[in-house]
Design a protein around this motif. Structure first.
Motif, PDB file in Angstrom:
ATOM      1  N   TRP A   1       0.849  -1.193   0.000  1.00 34.78           N
ATOM      2  CA  TRP A   1       0.000   0.000   0.000  1.00 34.78           C
ATOM      3  C   TRP A   1       0.882   1.240   0.000  1.00 34.78           C
TER       4      TRP A   1
ATOM      5  N   GLY B   1      -4.509  -4.749  -8.659  1.00 31.08           N
ATOM      6  CA  GLY B   1      -4.081  -3.382  -8.362  1.00 31.08           C
ATOM      7  C   GLY B   1      -5.282  -2.480  -8.329  1.00 31.08           C
ATOM      8  N   THR B   2      -5.302  -1.566  -7.372  1.00 29.43           N
ATOM      9  CA  THR B   2      -6.473  -0.722  -7.159  1.00 29.43           C
ATOM     10  C   THR B   2      -6.055   0.691  -6.757  1.00 29.43           C
ATOM     11  N   VAL B   3      -6.680   1.697  -7.386  1.00 31.06           N
ATOM     12  CA  VAL B   3      -6.600   3.063  -6.864  1.00 31.06           C
ATOM     13  C   VAL B   3      -7.957   3.310  -6.199  1.00 31.06           C
TER      14      VAL B   3
ATOM     15  N   VAL C   1      -2.311   3.525  -3.987  1.00 32.18           N
ATOM     16  CA  VAL C   1      -2.213   2.358  -4.864  1.00 32.18           C
ATOM     17  C   VAL C   1      -2.092   1.120  -3.973  1.00 32.18           C
ATOM     18  N   ASP C   2      -2.966   0.143  -4.215  1.00 36.35           N
ATOM     19  CA  ASP C   2      -2.985  -1.129  -3.495  1.00 36.35           C
ATOM     20  C   ASP C   2      -2.597  -2.202  -4.508  1.00 36.35           C
TER      21      ASP C   2
END
Lengths: 408, 408
Positions: free
Chosen positions: B212, B259-261, B282-283
């Motif tokens: 993270w 991946g995630t914003v 960002v994850d």
């Protein structure tokens, strides 16, 4: 040639900037507030002292008229003296005070022009307190009814009509009664181009059309760790893809096409949750209506494509839409010629911001003159234009107005 | 075969869900609150009634031990009973109560196992009130010191140590004193894969590593109409480009890379102003540490490239970083074999979420069993798992524990 008095012009700018002055050198004179009234009173006093016949119309526009030797339509200049909440001291004010300086210089020279000279300031150009912006000039040009304008309220529910009455500027004159022979507005650029390219005078050919849309995206909120990419319905991803698309579109279309995603909010807005809601805005501008429509259509097509692939719902709401305005070609040429005659460097350009002049173009030949804004700062207490540039712009305005006022 | 009593298991889940119950069928039992204490007290009462020797350690972990015929290391199962603020009734609770059901079934059958059987619930797995999450099991496995854990405070400044004492769960046992022969955690998937693919048992091979990062971007605020694209320094554009890049990266890397914003805020967040500041997260997750590092490096390289082109400054702050955990291969095989023996369909998978089991893997052979979550809903009052799936998971757990408890 009519000589502009730099010291007097700067002095007037200083004195007006003292009303509603805020930290950092800027001004807060929101339309129809007590500060706006104090600024108006100062201007009206100056106009009367300069011998102008001051007319206040029913939307609060103020026009000071200096008689000509013949009873013809006047040559008008002007702008606005309202500001945004943390505005600068030049935006609008400069154009009004440069017009007053032209009158004062004519008085000093004891010259009478063939056509009357008029100096105007229009109500609520900024739109920072009441919408729409450019309200006074829009009413003047017949684009908005008086009752509709009166009914506009600020965030506290206070109406334009009531505020005009309260501050004593609901005048008797009919908006638009005085139809100018020509209208020329002098303004700071509010952008970085002239400063960046070290050009002294911007010859404004047009005002960009504006398209503002707000999009609300509904996806599905999911765990950022356990949800495979193929199962995501990410509202934030669509918003991001539009921002990137708009940037590429502006570059690809080139010319003066610009595009901005300025506002965006996500829900639930947590690091480890796929957003189920995004609300964002797209601001598109172009001086060519067909190109602006093309940009709008391409953004809409991109959104439809990504929405289908991501299985999210998108609602679009048009917040504002103005077509581009093209100024009178002959008058634009004359701005360029007068600047050249003074050995000033020039550049033809569109205006990216809205101005009263774009409304006046609906009823008479109109043009604008831009002077540089240091670093392009605008709607900012640090807004600045060098004294030499302020003088140069006013001198071009004076020479052009004299020429216009001399013709039959 | 030891038969699980479906009705008794569902009854226990219902009764525990009544503590801290909230609208919509969910639970709010944040760690070390009065609701958590009430849930703990209920469990401790049940453990004692089932004849377990209940041990409370210095971080509040509770372990109930059923004696074996030989004095060997116990076979342990367990999870947590704390929830997020608007949590479901199965997350954590299911694993603990299924473990209790195994004990109750052994008691009914009057069976004594060779090795002791232990059922545990660990303190503050969710991390919704105190950070880090998985606190109790992390301390148990020696990854976090007691004093550091005690000093962690919630948003009101209340400390873990004080709350443990207040609710009566600062126990005398040394965390980690009981080293299991093996640890098996049964849990709902918290993701959509098993439900989507109609598979009954998830054979968890690993827990994804988590990265993270929060980025703060500083650009320059400018007028959206007057600023040419080439002069922009748009903080929001960089954020958007990272979101799009992360999506493309996850697809390109494939496997279980996600991946995630999830979080983003812009300033000034106005439709007609280029953002001068963006803060976004960002994850990134992967079960393979080398691939997770590759993803991190590629995101960093993309950011450096766009930041240079856009002339914006970017600060990165690591908010969390856990390496992937690989469960004991032999134990994972046994989960698969026991599920197959019951004619249940299985799928090998990583866990996208963190679990106490990943800490236990540091000190003993560990594995996890997943059951489907309807529509993948998690940390949501609507979280749901069908009764048949709850029963199937508990039966696999029982059979595996019996086998483990019978070996030398």
């Amino acid at each position: 040639m009519l000589l502009i008095d730099e010291k007097r012009l700067l002095g007037a700018l200083d004195e007006l900037a003292g009303i509603g002055a805020i930290d950092g050198g800027g001004c807060a004179r929101l339309a129809l507030t007590d500060e706006d009234k104090a600024g108006r009173d100062l201007l009206v006093g100056w106009m009367k002292a300069a011998g102008l016949d001051v007319r206040i119309d029913a939307i609060g526009n103020v026009i000071g008229v200096r008689a000509g030797s013949e009873n013809l339509a006047p040559v008008m200049t002007g702008s606005h003296i309202d500001t945004v909440r943390t505005g600068g001291r030049y935006d609008g004010n400069y154009g009004v005070l440069a017009g007053l300086e032209v009158v004062r210089a004519l008085n000093d020279a004891k010259r009478t022009t063939r056509r009357p000279i008029a100096v105007a300031f229009f109500t609520n150009e900024e739109g920072a307190r009441f919408q729409p912006d450019m309200m006074g000039s829009l009413v003047y040009a017949g684009g908005l009814g008086l009752n509709e304008a009166y009914a506009a309220t600020d965030k506290d529910g206070v109406a334009v009509g009531d505020e005009l009455r309260r501050i004593g500027y609901l005048g008797a004159a009919k908006p638009g009664a005085l139809k100018p022979h020509a209208f020329v507005e002098l303004h700071i650029e509010q952008g970085p181009i002239l400063d960046e390219e070290k050009v002294q005078i911007g010859v404004v050919e047009s005002v960009q059309g504006i398209s503002w849309t707000e999009y609300t995206v509904t996806g599905v909120s999911n765990h950022a760790g356990t949800t495979p990419m193929r199962l995501r319905r990410d509202a934030g991803y669509l918003a991001a893809s539009v921002n990137v698309f708009v940037r590429g579109l502006a570059h690809e279309m080139g010319g003066n096409q610009v595009g901005t995603v300025g506002a965006l909010s996500l829900r639930p807005n947590l690091i480890n949750v796929v957003p189920n809601r995004a609300v964002f805005t797209v601001d598109l501008r172009n001086t060519d209506e067909a190109k602006l429509k093309e940009a709008e259509a391409r953004v809409a097509a991109h959104i439809a494509e990504v929405a289908a692939a991501e299985r999210v719902e998108v609602e679009a709401k048009v917040l504002a839409r103005f077509e581009p305005v093209i100024f009178e070609a002959g008058l634009v040429d004359r701005v360029e010629r007068h600047a050249g005659a003074l050995s000033l460097t020039t550049q033809r350009m569109p205006s990216g911001a809205g101005h009263d002049a774009q409304m006046m173009q609906r009823i008479c030949p109109t043009a604008m003159i831009f002077v540089p804004s240091v670093a392009g700062l605008s709607h900012n207490v640090k807004e600045h234009t060098e004294a030499a540039d302020l003088l140069a712009g006013a001198q071009v305005l004076a020479n052009l107005m004299l020429e216009l006022a001399s013709e039959v």
